[in-house]
Design an enzyme around this catalytic site. Structure first.
Site, PDB file in Angstrom:
ATOM      1  N   ASP B 133       0.845  -1.184   0.000  1.00 29.84           N
ATOM      2  CA  ASP B 133       0.000   0.000   0.000  1.00 29.84           C
ATOM      3  C   ASP B 133       0.889   1.245   0.000  1.00 29.84           C
ATOM      4  O   ASP B 133       1.903   1.291   0.714  1.00 29.84           O
ATOM      5  CB  ASP B 133      -0.905  -0.013   1.230  1.00 29.84           C
ATOM      6  CG  ASP B 133      -2.094   0.921   1.077  1.00 29.84           C
ATOM      7  OD1 ASP B 133      -2.430   1.281  -0.064  1.00 29.84           O
ATOM      8  OD2 ASP B 133      -2.692   1.276   2.107  1.00 29.84           O
ATOM      9  N   TYR B 135       1.029   5.791  -0.507  1.00 33.86           N
ATOM     10  CA  TYR B 135       0.637   6.959   0.296  1.00 33.86           C
ATOM     11  C   TYR B 135       0.734   8.172  -0.605  1.00 33.86           C
ATOM     12  O   TYR B 135       1.191   9.223  -0.200  1.00 33.86           O
ATOM     13  CB  TYR B 135       1.646   7.033   1.457  1.00 33.86           C
ATOM     14  CG  TYR B 135       1.298   7.868   2.651  1.00 33.86           C
ATOM     15  CD1 TYR B 135       0.114   7.691   3.360  1.00 33.86           C
ATOM     16  CD2 TYR B 135       2.210   8.807   3.133  1.00 33.86           C
ATOM     17  CE1 TYR B 135      -0.155   8.427   4.496  1.00 33.86           C
ATOM     18  CE2 TYR B 135       1.954   9.548   4.274  1.00 33.86           C
ATOM     19  CZ  TYR B 135       0.757   9.358   4.952  1.00 33.86           C
ATOM     20  OH  TYR B 135       0.511  10.078   6.091  1.00 33.86           O
ATOM     21  N   HIS B 140      -4.230  13.722   1.414  1.00 31.83           N
ATOM     22  CA  HIS B 140      -4.410  12.807   2.543  1.00 31.83           C
ATOM     23  C   HIS B 140      -3.165  12.787   3.426  1.00 31.83           C
ATOM     24  O   HIS B 140      -3.265  12.863   4.652  1.00 31.83           O
ATOM     25  CB  HIS B 140      -4.713  11.394   2.028  1.00 31.83           C
ATOM     26  CG  HIS B 140      -4.678  10.339   3.096  1.00 31.83           C
ATOM     27  ND1 HIS B 140      -5.692  10.201   4.024  1.00 31.83           N
ATOM     28  CD2 HIS B 140      -3.759   9.392   3.392  1.00 31.83           C
ATOM     29  CE1 HIS B 140      -5.403   9.190   4.846  1.00 31.83           C
ATOM     30  NE2 HIS B 140      -4.236   8.685   4.488  1.00 31.83           N
ATOM     31  N   GLU B 207      -9.294   4.233  -1.839  1.00 33.56           N
ATOM     32  CA  GLU B 207      -8.070   4.066  -2.625  1.00 33.56           C
ATOM     33  C   GLU B 207      -8.393   3.410  -3.957  1.00 33.56           C
ATOM     34  O   GLU B 207      -9.423   2.764  -4.119  1.00 33.56           O
ATOM     35  CB  GLU B 207      -7.074   3.152  -1.893  1.00 33.56           C
ATOM     36  CG  GLU B 207      -6.718   3.594  -0.491  1.00 33.56           C
ATOM     37  CD  GLU B 207      -5.488   2.883   0.070  1.00 33.56           C
ATOM     38  OE1 GLU B 207      -4.751   2.241  -0.712  1.00 33.56           O
ATOM     39  OE2 GLU B 207      -5.266   2.980   1.287  1.00 33.56           O
ATOM     40  N   SER B 263      -9.265  -5.792   4.191  1.00 32.38           N
ATOM     41  CA  SER B 263      -9.316  -4.762   3.158  1.00 32.38           C
ATOM     42  C   SER B 263     -10.332  -5.242   2.131  1.00 32.38           C
ATOM     43  O   SER B 263     -10.407  -6.444   1.851  1.00 32.38           O
ATOM     44  CB  SER B 263      -7.946  -4.557   2.486  1.00 32.38           C
ATOM     45  OG  SER B 263      -6.942  -4.315   3.446  1.00 32.38           O
TER      46      SER B 263
END
Lengths: 433, 433
Positions: B133, B135, B140, B207, B263
């Site tokens: 994952d 970023y 955000h 996402e 998830s």
């Protein structure tokens, strides 16, 4: 808590007809670790190591030499199905194999299925669905913490939370596969911006790996009292680390490219059953440390949840090997500098309902002892690269150089029992591409 | 850089004989996403969505309806082999399917292999070897950074490194699987020690997911100019987060139990080929931001590496559903608040030699827009829980309550082309066990 019990398979008087097994430093009949191997010209399959031989479990299952429950799990070239077996079936298989190798009457049927280990290739023992790495070596956490955060080495959560993070499963390789020096971003202290290039601070980390056996369903937990039932076995784990990349990338989401370029494991699964004699009490927490939260606390785990394993790290440079020098020992220490037990690690990991699966691998984190001769990484041994190590050739090392070979080793020892080893966990550093 | 080109399959005039396909908000003939489904009473298999129907690709391959290269990849109930196909083969399959569904002459042979989607179950589309994952949603990162580190929201590495970390593959579930509220450690600000219990700050994260197609060997990289060739498609991803656990556990190694309990993804793989018309230029970096390092920089990627996708989040409480109220929109915004493109994410991930595999899933990180009406998590929308959201029932929400259902949606839009959707990505919060 149901740790496997000591039984006749651990009897120090038990000997094997397999040549070289008795007295073998790693694989006497008291060990019997599982792995995946290829004999010369053959496909990958399950095997068990004894002495300098590997017994072909797939062939044994096909020819009816194994108990029925075990025969069904050796169809695939992974140990995931074996790991998923109920503990009672795994124990039955161990006792059966121990009898095969100790009873001279079994020799005629059994011996043809033994391969010379030196002729075989070893593979990863399981399809690793997920790999998580922890940080339970408290001396390591303190040493590394001091280098990254001098004023604040151990963070406030450390003594409450078995700190862990997810690692990369795809780049785990068995002993012997060279490690290509990674390229990446690092920011020299004096520079305004990062630069890209081969890591200049390539390090190793001495860890134990924990193989998950029985899993838990998503949304369910693993109570601490049951956690031992979910551990199939152990291995050595070298969590290679690019310290320069790590220092630059690790905030705020943790290490990523600094560690995921490769991890090396010893390919033999030393079973929880084999480790029964080497269970010891977890050392008492230092005075003033908080009591673990109830979901992490179990008296039986404290009484016998730690492992009596001696760990060593050896380094040889290309020059040392050219001059036929033996590897140099970098450190030696016991594995019980774990602030949390393997069972606490498992219980914590599943405490939020995260599902663990057979063949998942958990790393303990670096297992440094309290003194410099037992530090488990160069970062610690050299104080962040300041105090270089001098090799027998006169070469100096702050971090690993191309051509260096690093070997981790582990031996479980207990008075009155035959020591068992973990086998090889080594790899050489190849130049960056 | 070889992004898929716009071809006849994107022709807005192309229509389908499949009932309900033309004008379908998500799955017109211009989309053709792949997934794994089970028809009533049948086993899981590959399919392609069109309108409210699912075409059985396994049956089509068995009956000779598909091109030869594609026929070989539908033997298993996963799309990993399809994702691993060379881009040219994937494109050929898309064009073939588009022709099947548009040409009335193909209808007699094709129609019997269509199932009503409402009758089918949807599964994960691939065996996800590793999930990472990122970023890259800069708004955000700034919003969250401000809450955790008021003086220091964006860390110095952010504009050089596409920050990422490894996540948990085993707990990824398709749309519709309830999320059990996790238990865990949290430390109330006023308390001396942590407490254990159900999360009190359960949040979602909006996402995009990136499906890896062709992989790279361990030790090899993916040059930025080739990165688009390694992306098979996209999905929606809800990275459920327990903010209270996260705040306590995340230093120094990143989020772990705060995020790995589950998830949720949308189960249809919207292919890179389908996304061809929705490629747009990456917005210019703000004045004063550093130039990306060369391994992350490619003019073609900057020119067409971003995605014109509009994202929305809707919430419905149990009470809202009982009163037959429609879901409430929490936010709406474009996906191009990504500081790094999907291609930069892939190139960075492999830049140290880390091997990516077909079916690996990469998350972008939360895609918040610049203004509060486009924030992608409750943590941001409520300022860390301070400013509660009022639902149409008068209920208030700082974080998610049991019975809340959260739905992410995405539509790709471009002038002169038919919009395509991503399908459902929803789940309801079930009480802690």
């Amino acid at each position: 808590m149901s740790f496997p019990r000591i039984d006749e398979t651990h009897d120090p008087a038990r000997s094997s007809w397999v040549e070289g097994a008795d007295g073998h430093p790693a694989f006497p009949i008291q060990n019997l670790p599982y792995g995946i191997f290829s004999p010369p010209g053959g496909a990958a399959r399950a095997g068990v190591a004894i002495g300098e031989r590997i017994f072909d479990l797939r062939a044994a299952a096909q020819t009816g030499l194994l108990p029925a429950a075990a025969s069904a799990v050796f169809g695939e070239p992974t140990l995931n199905a074996l790991m998923a077996l109920p503990a009672a079936d795994r124990l039955a298989l161990r006792r059966w194999l121990s009898a095969l190798f100790s009873d001279e009457a079994q020799r005629p049927a059994t011996e043809p299925l033994l391969h010379r280990a030196a002729d075989c290739a070893l593979h990863l023992p399981a399809t690793i669905g997920d790999y998580s790495d922890f940080y339970v070596g408290i001396h390591h956490a303190t040493n590394i913490g001091r280098l990254f955060r001098p004023d604040n080495p151990l963070l406030p959560n450390y003594k409450y939370v078995p700190i862990g993070y997810h690692g990369r499963a795809s780049s785990i390789r068995p002993s012997g596969v060279p490690v290509v020096r990674p390229r990446g971003q690092r920011k020299p202290p004096e520079a305004d911006a990062p630069v890209v290039g081969p890591s200049q601070r390539l390090d190793y980390e001495l860890e134990l790996g924990i193989w998950i056996g029985a899993g838990n369903a998503l949304g369910e937990t693993v109570p601490i009292a049951d956690a031992a039932d979910h551990i199939a076995g152990f291995c050595l784990l070298n969590d290679w680390s690019a310290r320069d990349f790590q220092a630059w990338e690790y905030v705020p989401l943790g290490p990523f490219l600094a560690k995921n370029f490769q991890s090396t494991i010893s390919p033999w699964v030393v079973t929880a059953e084999a480790m029964a004699p080497f269970r010891i009490a977890q050392p008492p927490r230092p005075q003033g440390d908080p009591q673990p939260l109830p979901y992490l606390w179990d008296e039986a785990d404290q009484a016998q949840g730690a492992l009596a394993i001696d760990l060593e790290v050896h380094l040889s440079s290309a020059k040392m090997r050219a001059e036929a020098m033996p590897p140099m020992r970098l450190s030696r220490g016991p594995a019980f500098s774990m602030y949390w037990t393997a069972q606490q690690i498992v219980a914590h990991h599943a405490s939020n309902g995260c599902n663990l699966n057979p063949g998942d691998l958990l790393g303990t984190g670096t297992l440094s002892g309290p003194t410099p001769d037992s530090f488990g990484s160069l970062m610690e041994l050299t104080g962040g690269g300041q105090a270089k190590i001098v090799l027998p050739t006169g070469e100096e090392r702050a971090f690993l150089e191309d051509g260096d070979e690093l070997a981790l080793s582990a031996v479980a020892r207990a008075d009155g029992y035959v020591s068992i080893g973990f086998g090889e966990c080594r790899a050489m550093i190849a130049p960056a591409r």
